[in-house]
Design a protein around this motif. Sequence first.
Motif, PDB file in Angstrom:
ATOM      1  N   HIS A 106      34.121  47.141  44.945  1.00 55.52           N
ATOM      2  CA  HIS A 106      35.317  47.016  44.123  1.00 55.52           C
ATOM      3  C   HIS A 106      35.198  45.857  43.142  1.00 55.52           C
ATOM      4  N   THR A 107      35.779  46.019  41.963  1.00 57.31           N
ATOM      5  CA  THR A 107      35.787  44.937  40.965  1.00 57.31           C
ATOM      6  C   THR A 107      36.726  43.824  41.432  1.00 57.31           C
ATOM      7  N   GLU A 109      39.187  42.593  39.775  1.00 53.64           N
ATOM      8  CA  GLU A 109      40.564  42.957  39.460  1.00 53.64           C
ATOM      9  C   GLU A 109      41.157  43.837  40.559  1.00 53.64           C
ATOM     10  N   LYS A 110      40.397  44.810  41.020  1.00 59.41           N
ATOM     11  CA  LYS A 110      40.910  45.725  42.039  1.00 59.41           C
ATOM     12  C   LYS A 110      41.203  44.999  43.346  1.00 59.41           C
ATOM     13  N   GLN A 111      40.316  44.046  43.710  1.00 60.79           N
ATOM     14  CA  GLN A 111      40.499  43.349  44.981  1.00 60.79           C
ATOM     15  C   GLN A 111      41.684  42.404  44.943  1.00 60.79           C
ATOM     16  N   ALA A 113      44.255  42.769  42.847  1.00 57.58           N
ATOM     17  CA  ALA A 113      45.442  43.602  42.638  1.00 57.58           C
ATOM     18  C   ALA A 113      45.953  44.191  43.951  1.00 57.58           C
ATOM     19  N   GLU A 114      45.042  44.467  44.876  1.00 55.20           N
ATOM     20  CA  GLU A 114      45.419  45.058  46.157  1.00 55.20           C
ATOM     21  C   GLU A 114      46.414  44.169  46.902  1.00 55.20           C
ATOM     22  N   VAL A 123      52.201  45.714  39.971  1.00 54.43           N
ATOM     23  CA  VAL A 123      51.175  46.674  39.549  1.00 54.43           C
ATOM     24  C   VAL A 123      51.068  46.646  38.029  1.00 54.43           C
ATOM     25  N   ARG A 128      47.933  42.462  36.256  1.00 50.79           N
ATOM     26  CA  ARG A 128      46.776  41.991  35.489  1.00 50.79           C
ATOM     27  C   ARG A 128      47.006  40.567  34.973  1.00 50.79           C
ATOM     28  N   ALA A 148      36.225  42.935  35.370  1.00 50.53           N
ATOM     29  CA  ALA A 148      35.466  44.152  35.708  1.00 50.53           C
ATOM     30  C   ALA A 148      34.183  43.840  36.475  1.00 50.53           C
ATOM     31  N   TYR A 150      31.664  42.740  39.596  1.00 48.10           N
ATOM     32  CA  TYR A 150      31.587  42.958  41.040  1.00 48.10           C
ATOM     33  C   TYR A 150      31.117  41.663  41.709  1.00 48.10           C
TER      34      TYR A 150
END
Length: 533
Positions: A106-107, A109-111, A113-114, A123, A128, A148, A150
Amino acid sequence: MKTVLDIRDLKVDFRQDGKLIHAVKGVSFTVGKGETVAIVGESGSGKSVTALSTVALLGDNAEVSGSVKYLDREMIGAPEPVLRDVRGNDISFIFQEPMTSLNPLHTLEKQLAESLALHQGLVGEAARKRIIELMEKVGIDNAERRLADYPHQLSGGQRQRVMIAMALANGPELLIADEPTTALDVTIQAQILDLLAELKEREGLSLLFISHDLGIVRRIADRVCVMQGGEIVEQGPVEQIFANPQHPYTQKLLAAEPKGRPDPVPEGAEEIVRTDNLRIWFPIQRGLLRRTVGHVKAVNAASISVRAGETLGIVGESGSGKTTLALAIMRLIASEGPIVYLRQDISDWRPRDLRKLRRDMQIVFQDPYGSLSPRMTCEQIIAEGLTVHGVEKGRDRREMVAEIMTEVGLDPAMMERYPHEFSGGQRQRIAIARAMILRPRVVVLDEPTSALDMTVQVQIVELLRSLQRRYGLAYLFISHDLRVVRALAHKVIVMKAGDVVEAGDGDAVFDNPQTGYTRELMAAAFGHAVRSA
């Protein structure tokens, strides 16, 4: 001072194979608002188990009793919804090795954001903006461009900053940092400690800091709890504990620092290894035809010389080229320039010709658990090289393993055990025994003490000195722990971004560094400025 965390008579037992293991035995301490409390002790003392008990993060086989109150709310026996609400929101964790805590798929941002979505319902664009704000707060440059990325695209220090950003995401009251700087270079360690101190001040955080490094504890903590065998044997203000320790175990910990200097190199000692302007560049290839469009310049023009009975310390931050240089000398990666072993240039030898050299050149890695096969017994691991190289075929292998185990301070009666049945220090002794049973001429020691407790570090340093004295070994000692390097190395080279920026006698480099970068390393390691040339 308002009490944030109040632990009273905490006991933790684990049921394992029908037995009850007493991990924590009646621990009591408090953490006040805006206070940093450090728990110190060796591996297995119960530090991390105590921390994980605060929000019931232990396994199903754990039996917990006593009292853990967060802002007067009892956590032991609390319903799962209450615990979920406290975890991440009010009490956040930073763990030792960020690469194992971050999801490699996961990037960033995704981690991040979770956590925001789970705890705050943030969200989209709002999330962001908050993520960029958090990454900037923990000192990640070009935060928006890194969203973006990793985890593998970040340095160790940057990954730890991301972990801190995740811990801060929901505005916790208490931050629990479990060995957050152990795997980091000294300069990055200093940056992370400064960052934690700054965030604590700015955000009004309370901090529970777990470490085996007393130098770090002295720098960051207000109060200290010393743990041994699941019990707190001494606690008090940091100045009091360091100036006047009362318990023998605390005194032992404070005295546990590699001291002294290596034995002088014998006069007329034979040169074992030499390189002249060794260069290691990795091509960057792109396109369908894999054209070379540039190079990663891992090592530029490195010239070294090591004699029998001599240790060359190689220091520098992660990515400076330390390990790459050592692997090239062992002919495990390609390089340009002469590599002279016992007056023979081996730089263009074919793999078949190199095979006979492998016995003479051995390596001991940083993580003894990762470098030992979990499916092999201690005896099989140590004896494996004898089989591969066909060494002393007439002798009894078991007898040879018993001899080398005794030599490195292990009981031969334990040779049927598997790696998980040994402590960290014992596993490192197994790794050293595996290398030494072949009677090598050169040993590469790649961060062999960085994962070990301070008292065990001292033992390993003494063991390496005695083996060098006995067999005239040449060591290439790679480390970011300059205290250990000073105790072992006759000569030192300092590397930065592939360049050797300073080289010379160990005492000269430590006492009178010539470059700003070396002075920066010394200041970070020893906690004070070093005089310039």
